[in-house]
Enzyme design. Structure first.
Site, PDB file in Angstrom:
ATOM      1  N   SER A  41       0.791  -1.227   0.000  1.00 28.55           N
ATOM      2  CA  SER A  41       0.000   0.000   0.000  1.00 28.55           C
ATOM      3  C   SER A  41       0.820   1.271   0.000  1.00 28.55           C
ATOM      4  CB  SER A  41      -0.967   0.025   1.186  1.00 28.55           C
ATOM      5  OG  SER A  41      -0.278   0.014   2.402  1.00 28.55           O
ATOM      6  N   ASP A 328      -2.070   7.876   8.877  1.00 23.54           N
ATOM      7  CA  ASP A 328      -2.884   7.009   9.720  1.00 23.54           C
ATOM      8  C   ASP A 328      -1.979   6.093  10.540  1.00 23.54           C
ATOM      9  OD1 ASP A 328      -2.020   5.106   7.905  1.00 23.54           O
ATOM     10  OD2 ASP A 328      -3.976   4.787   6.973  1.00 23.54           O
ATOM     11  N   HIS A 331       0.576   4.600   7.458  1.00 23.17           N
ATOM     12  CA  HIS A 331       0.927   5.177   6.159  1.00 23.17           C
ATOM     13  C   HIS A 331       1.367   6.637   6.249  1.00 23.17           C
ATOM     14  CE1 HIS A 331      -2.025   1.927   5.429  1.00 23.17           C
ATOM     15  NE2 HIS A 331      -1.193   1.631   4.435  1.00 23.17           N
TER      16      HIS A 331
END
Length: 364
Positions: A41, A328, A331
């Site tokens: 991600s 978050d 990330h």
């Protein structure tokens, strides 16, 4: 929930640190190379949004709050991620689109693949089992998608032209953090050295498979100090969780050796390896020169360090996202991702070696 600390393309030095000439938009430079992106991600630009029953998605607020109309795009970010910023440095507007998006269009795989494709899937890792419960695309599945793209290129351009195109393309890979998370979550008793060797064997197989399909230029992003992201600080009274960081250091050392060996073994292979461990620690230890004021708390989340719950529409949201390293639990913010991309593109050998991504693209 996706257990990923995504420092990978994180934190580093702005271009001004290295001087004004590293990434000037030069009208005389050649056309940008196609960019094929694989990994997790740190680089996912919406892949997981197209996977039915995927348990690692970001296609909801507050994600994407800094896009036009605050639109969630499937990126684990308030805006662009490092895949986007790298692509912009090479002359594109953003990352190539996800394979699954192109596949959903009637002529997407015929018309949308010439500047590259993004295969990255949040939650995936080097090992097939990593991310399995999240229902994401592991690296072999991502490589199988590239095989489909290669077939379409060959049908349109012919074998020789496709070979030339792929030889000048960049294959950017950002992976490994999730494998370490799974190791700790499962409380594995496998010795550290044995586990790192297992990851390197998998990495070697993936690189050789891509090489056999025509890849020659590899932009590799190593594992950062994964113990320092907000969620993992909770394991150590809000301080970095050093056992994970130790694995990250060993990962980079082993990957550095592996890439050097592969470049000697595989004719015509070239690579740039980003040392995201050093990049990240340098910013955490001294954030002010990089214009950050918060390196331990998530901008968006719940509870202690905003790290006790995911970023969603009911989460706490920081007022100045430019000052936060973390968006978050795991990330980076758009600002941190941009700094990381700048360093990967034009940084010195202390952060990316033996050459940087810009030099890699210029190699014949």
């Amino acid at each position: 929930m996706e257990k990923i600390c995504h420092f990978s393309l994180l934190i580093v030095l702005s271009l001004s640190t290295f001087g004004p000439n590293l990434v000037n938009a030069d009208a005389q430079r050649p056309a940008p190379p196609p960019i094929f992106i694989l990994g997790d991600s740190t680089a996912d630009v919406g892949t997981n949004s197209y996977i039915p029953h995927c348990n690692a998605t970001a296609n909801f607020p507050h994600n994407g709050i800094d896009f036009v109309n605050s639109r969630p795009t499937g990126r684990f970010s308030n805006g662009l991620n490092s895949a986007d910023h790298l692509a912009r440095l090479f002359g594109y507007n953003s990352s190539p689109p996800p394979f699954l998006f192109l596949h959903s269009l009637k002529y997407g795989l015929q018309l949308g693949i010439y500047r590259g494709v993004n295969f990255a899937s949040g939650g995936s890792g080097l090992l097939d089992a990593t991310g399995l419960q999240l229902n994401v695309l592991n690296l072999p599945q991502q490589i199988n998608q590239f095989v489909t793209v290669r077939k379409n290129l060959t049908a349109a351009l012919g074998h020789e032209s496709t070979k030339v195109l792929l030889a000048r393309s960049l294959f950017c890979i950002s992976t490994g953090s999730n494998d370490i998370f799974v190791y700790f979550k499962a409380r594995s008793t496998m010795p550290k050295e044995e586990f790192i060797n297992l990851l390197m064997e998998a990495y070697e197989n993936h690189i050789k498979t891509l090489y056999s399909l025509g890849a020659r230029k590899f932009g590799i992003i190593s594992v950062p100090p994964v113990g320092c992201c907000p969620a993992n600080r909770l394991l150590n009274a809000t301080k970095c969780f050093e056992p994970m960081n130790d694995f990250a250091r060993c990962f980079h050392s082993a990957l550095d050796k592996l890439m050097c060996n592969l470049s000697s073994e595989l004719h015509g292979m070239k690579y740039a390896l980003g040392d995201t461990y050093k990049m990240t620690i340098d910013v955490i230890d001294n954030p002010r020169p990089f214009h950050f004021s918060n390196v331990d708390t998530a901008c968006c989340g719940h509870g202690t360090l905003n790290a006790e719950g995911i970023c969603n529409a009911t989460a706490n949201l920081c007022s100045d996202r430019r000052k936060f390293v973390f968006w978050d639990l795991f990330h980076p913010t758009q600002a941190a991702a941009q700094l990381a991309a700048n360093t990967l593109y034009g940084g010195p050998t202390q952060y990316v070696s033996p050459i940087n991504f810009a030099q890699l693209a210029a190699e014949n």
